[in-house]
Every structure is written in C-alpha cells, then in structure tokens.
Design an enzyme around this catalytic site. Structure first.
Site, PDB file in Angstrom:
ATOM      1  N   GLY A 121       0.823  -1.207   0.000  1.00  0.00           N
ATOM      2  CA  GLY A 121       0.000   0.000   0.000  1.00  0.00           C
ATOM      3  C   GLY A 121       0.852   1.250   0.000  1.00  0.00           C
ATOM      4  O   GLY A 121       2.084   1.209   0.028  1.00  0.00           O
ATOM      5  N   ARG A 206       3.475  14.474  -7.043  1.00  0.00           N
ATOM      6  CA  ARG A 206       3.476  13.797  -8.335  1.00  0.00           C
ATOM      7  C   ARG A 206       2.055  13.705  -8.879  1.00  0.00           C
ATOM      8  O   ARG A 206       1.079  13.689  -8.120  1.00  0.00           O
ATOM      9  CB  ARG A 206       4.154  12.438  -8.246  1.00  0.00           C
ATOM     10  CG  ARG A 206       3.631  11.476  -7.214  1.00  0.00           C
ATOM     11  CD  ARG A 206       4.531  10.251  -7.154  1.00  0.00           C
ATOM     12  NE  ARG A 206       3.973   9.210  -6.312  1.00  0.00           N
ATOM     13  CZ  ARG A 206       4.571   8.032  -6.104  1.00  0.00           C
ATOM     14  NH1 ARG A 206       5.717   7.765  -6.700  1.00  0.00           N
ATOM     15  NH2 ARG A 206       4.012   7.127  -5.318  1.00  0.00           N
ATOM     16  N   ASP A 282       3.973  -4.213  -7.615  1.00  0.00           N
ATOM     17  CA  ASP A 282       3.313  -3.038  -7.052  1.00  0.00           C
ATOM     18  C   ASP A 282       3.896  -1.743  -7.614  1.00  0.00           C
ATOM     19  O   ASP A 282       3.416  -0.661  -7.268  1.00  0.00           O
ATOM     20  CB  ASP A 282       3.416  -3.042  -5.520  1.00  0.00           C
ATOM     21  CG  ASP A 282       4.857  -3.087  -5.025  1.00  0.00           C
ATOM     22  OD1 ASP A 282       5.514  -4.111  -5.265  1.00  0.00           O
ATOM     23  OD2 ASP A 282       5.319  -2.109  -4.413  1.00  0.00           O
ATOM     24  N   ASP A 292       7.001   5.248  -9.753  1.00  0.00           N
ATOM     25  CA  ASP A 292       7.839   4.986  -8.576  1.00  0.00           C
ATOM     26  C   ASP A 292       9.334   5.003  -8.899  1.00  0.00           C
ATOM     27  O   ASP A 292       9.966   3.964  -9.066  1.00  0.00           O
ATOM     28  CB  ASP A 292       7.450   3.665  -7.899  1.00  0.00           C
ATOM     29  CG  ASP A 292       6.242   3.844  -7.004  1.00  0.00           C
ATOM     30  OD1 ASP A 292       5.941   4.984  -6.635  1.00  0.00           O
ATOM     31  OD2 ASP A 292       5.592   2.842  -6.679  1.00  0.00           O
TER      32      ASP A 292
END
Length: 530
Positions: A121, A206, A282, A292
């Site tokens: 998460g 972002r 993820d 990311d």
C-alpha cells in the site's frame, strides 16, 4: 484554506476560473471523491488520513509546465503566497480538514523481487484528489507525507536526495516521450530523517491520470474479494479503456491493453538505456506509465547486465532482464484477473478455457515487444527503410558497446555524425571504443546498410537526433544538484530541469551536461532507500 474545497466551493465548481491564480483557487481545484474517481470506490480501497506536518517547508523545485497543465498559475509558488503554497504541498493544513476531504492512502499487495510480499500500500504517499483541466483528469499525490496504515514500520518520509531524483526524472522521462507519472513540485524541510545517515525530509507532488498498479488487482484476488476486484477493473475500464466494453470479454480486453502498453513501455526504456531498479508488481502501472522512481538510472558505460539498484544483489532487475520481468509481472496480473474472465461462460470447463485465453493474450507481449524494440533501434540507427537483418545490425552494435563499455547515450547521439562515404568524420563516435578494429568492422556493415537508404547524411542525422537524446538524467548530474540543494542552493535543480526539458536539442550553453561522466561518478550507488 483546507486540502479540498468546502461544500460551498464544490457547489460552485462550474464557476472555478480557467486558471487558478491563488492558493485558495488551487485548493478548490483539487477535488476528492468525485464520481468516477479512484477515491469514489470507497473504504475497501483506501484509508483517509491527514498528512504529518513538517516544519518550515521551502520550495526546492517547481515544474511550471506541469503547473500550467493543471490550470495553476505557477507564479503563486514564488509570489506572496509562496509559504502557503509550500505548506499546502507538503500536507500542512491551515485549519482542520473536513472529514470528507481528507487525503487518502491506497491499499495494494504485490510481488517484490519475485516473492509474494502480501499487503503493501501507499506507505508514504497521500493523494490529495484530482484536478480536471483542459479535458484531462489528473490525480495529485504527495510522496513523503508521513506514516499511513501501510507504512510497515517505516517512517512514511522521503528524503532530499530521493525526492530531487524523482522530481527531475519524472519530468525528464516525459520530455523523452516516455509514458510516466509527472512531478509538480519538490519541497523540503529541515526535519531530520534517518536512513543510512541522518538526512532531511522532502516531499514530491506527483501527478498522473491514475496510480493504480498491478498490485491493486493482486490484493483483491489474494484476499478472494472478487466483488471488489470487479469494481476496480470496472473503474479502470470505464475511466481509461471504455472501448473494452465492446469486446466479447471486457476483462480479457483490459489485460490485453495492459500487455500492449507494458510491451511498448519496455521497448522505450531499453531504447534510452533506462533501468528502473525495482520492477515489483506493485510498481507496475495498469495504464503503462513509468511509476515509482527509486533506485533508477540511465546507463553510462554500457553493460547489458547493468544493475542500477545496489539492493538488487541477484540482478533480477538488470537492464537485460527488464523485458522478461515485465512479462512475469503481466503473468501475475493475468492470474489476479482470472476470476473476472468468461463470466458469461457455463461453469463447467470455464476455468480451463479462460486460462487458455489469458495465456494467448500474454503471448501478445512477445509479439509486440520484439517488433517495437526493432523499430526503436531502426530509428536510432537512422534507418528509414525496413530491411531484413536490421535487428542483427543493432545487436552487433550492442555487442561491441558491451565489450568496450562505451557510453550508451553518446554512442547513439554521435552515430548521426557518420557519413555514408567519408570515414574521416567517424572520430566522435569511434573514439568512444577501445577496440577500434571491432568498431570499424561494424561500421563497414552499417555503411553498406546505409546505401539502401534514400535520405542523405543531413536528413538522416536530423532524424536520428530526434530520437537519440543528447541529455539524460545521469546520476552525477542529479548528484551535483542534490549536493547543492543540501546547502540551500536550488539553482542547479532549476537549471537541470530546464536542460532536461529539451533532451534532443543542441544546447551550447550546457554542453558539459552531455559529456562523459567524471571518474567519481562510477562510485555513486543508489538503493531501495534512495
């Protein structure tokens, strides 16, 4: 001012100015929980909570272009409201948040370094909401805003070095033409944060159409929550792939979209020598974005097995393995979507049939990636006409680049200076190779291939320079900006951002930014803590 508009402001949404010219207007433009948004999916998908305040925030970097894309006046960040601007985009409220306007952290799961990690998460990210401007809807998220229920013993913070790297690379990748999340700001604070040493905090704002990852689907699949899995898939289809509704099986069509967009993204990464470093499920976007930025890197001295992440001791995410890892991740996504496939089929035999259909779609990855990469390499070599053997020609260049550890970006950029017939102009690229004989042998093949091209040298060079960047975010360039920023000098962040906005252009004033890295750059390391 609060993080989201008051109820009155929401009611007056149609009266919001086309350009948000003050902090109150910027705050009012960021909606949360609007129909069709991720936030509207409900509490099974996210947890609402305030950010953890940081003391005395200050602006380090701003993408004026991104601000304008959101409909924000970028001068607000440096004008009379600059302190309020900085405070807002690190999550410091000026009054209590309304309960229905709190930011949120999303829950997901995933495979990390090939191992099932269970629930993950947003451990240090909070989404403020989304902005609708010029027909686009974009989510606005703070990375480094403090602990969330998904922090897993972490502090929820990001540090100066990692935040500057993500801010710069997000915008650099966009201007290279590679699908990516974007960055609006990076804002710092002198709040101490412990990593290998004591560092200072920073928060990146972002921006993306969506931050939904493969791991979101894995989360609901692994917990046997098929209703929520369907709800998530419907959200992605309705928001980004509405044409999938016309397919015989919309969820298989969704998988096919992910397969195709991921294959295209991998070809683009390989084409510029970009290494992600942490290609966990993820960290894979369902809409094909680069997402990311942690221990990433652009290759300097070319090594096909280059590992950019110091934490990747097995080399799982090396440059040469990225395409195969992406396929593996898509397999995990397909497995997570299996309960949704073939819902109209009779129960008997359904499972075997839908698995077969999913496997067929996964093969589209190989069918799309290989031609996409060959087309990318053909363009990088200035080849307009498609001919058999072009892939072997490109592979031959990579082999001698690997053997000689020649600079990736400079090799392709300087190839444009070669003449079809005059070898006296070879020096800018030839001098990058220690084994000149090997280079000359390859160049003979290349020149023979160029005889089949209709373009003259000048037209070919211009075309090559449109696809082979002169400027990329090399590690030492980012490090120089970080070191100066640690001394409260943010001019290099702004300067480097400006250079990276024009990666394909000749910029004589910044020629040094396109040169070989200094010797000390080889000692730079980035890891998962970066």
């Amino acid at each position: 001012m609060s993080f989201s508009p008051s109820n009155a402001a929401r009611a007056a949404r149609d009266d919001t100015p086309a350009e948000a010219r003050s902090m109150s207007e910027i705050a009012s433009a960021i909606e949360i929980g609007e129909p069709g948004s991720f936030a509207a999916l409900g509490t099974a998908f996210l947890t609402r909570l305030p950010a953890a305040p940081v003391p005395d925030p200050y602006l380090i970097g701003l993408s004026r272009e991104m601000a304008e894309s959101l409909g924000f006046d970028p001068d607000v960040a440096v004008g009379q409201e600059k302190n309020e601007f900085a405070g807002y985009f690190v999550g410091n409220p000026t009054r209590d948040w309304p309960s229905d306007a709190l930011p949120y952290a999303a829950v997901y799961s995933g495979h990390q370094f090939g191992v099932w990690a269970g629930q993950l998460g947003d451990g240090r990210a909070l989404t403020l909401g989304e902005v609708e401007h010029d027909g686009a809807r974009l989510e606005v998220q703070l990375k480094g805003a403090g602990r969330t229920p998904y922090s897993r013993m972490g502090d929820g913070r990001a540090v100066l070095r990692s935040s500057i790297r993500e801010f710069l690379c997000s915008e650099a990748m966009h201007h290279l033409g590679i699908p990516t999340t974007r960055a609006l700001t990076v804002i710092g604070s002198d709040l101490p944060v412990r990593r290998e040493t004591i560092e200072t905090a920073a928060i990146v704002t972002r921006v993306a159409p969506s931050f939904v990852r493969f791991g979101h689907f894995e989360h609901f699949y692994s917990n046997d929550r098929v209703d929520d899995l369907k709800k998530l898939a419907d959200h992605v289809i309705d928001r980004f792939y509405p044409h999938c509704r016309d397919a015989e099986d919309p969820y298989l069509a969704l998988l096919d979209e992910a397969v195709r967009s991921t294959a295209d993204l991998m070809a683009q990464w390989q084409g510029v020598g970009f290494c992600h470093g942490v290609m966990n499920t993820d960290n894979m976007s369902i809409i094909g974005l680069t997402i990311d930025y942690g221990p990433f890197g652009f290759i300097d001295a070319f090594n096909a097995h280059h590992i950019c992440n110091h934490s990747d001791t097995q080399g799982r995410y090396s440059y040469s393995r990225q395409p195969q890892v992406a396929y593996w991740n898509l397999f995990c996504l397909a497995q997570a979507l299996v309960p949704l496939f073939g819902q109209e089929l009779p129960e008997e035999g359904r499972g075997e049939r839908v698995v077969q259909e999913a496997q067929k779609l996964l093969e589209h990855y190989r069918e799309r990636f290989a031609p996409a990469l060959v087309a990318k390499m053909r363009a990088k070599l200035g080849l307009e006409v498609e001919r058999e053997g072009d892939d072997k020609l490109a592979n031959g260049l990579f082999e001698i680049m690997h053997a000689n550890r020649t600079d990736f970006t400079l090799t392709f950029r300087n190839l444009s200076k070669l003449s079809k017939s005059d070898a006296s102009q070879d020096a800018p690229v030839r001098d990058l190779f220690l084994d000149r004989a090997a280079f000359d042998a390859w160049t003979a093949q290349y020149r023979e291939r160029l005889t089949h091209e209709p373009r003259d040298d000048a037209a070919r060079a211009a075309a090559m320079n449109r696809v082979n960047p002169k400027y990329v975010l090399r590690n030492h360039l980012a490090e120089n900006a970080i070191r100066r920023a640690s001394e409260k000098d943010f001019a290099e962040v702004a300067r480097l951002l400006d250079v990276l906005r024009r990666p394909y252009d000749e910029q004589p004033a910044y020629e040094a930014y396109a040169g070989l890295p200094p010797d000390w750059a080889s000692a730079l390391e980035v890891s998962c803590s970066s």
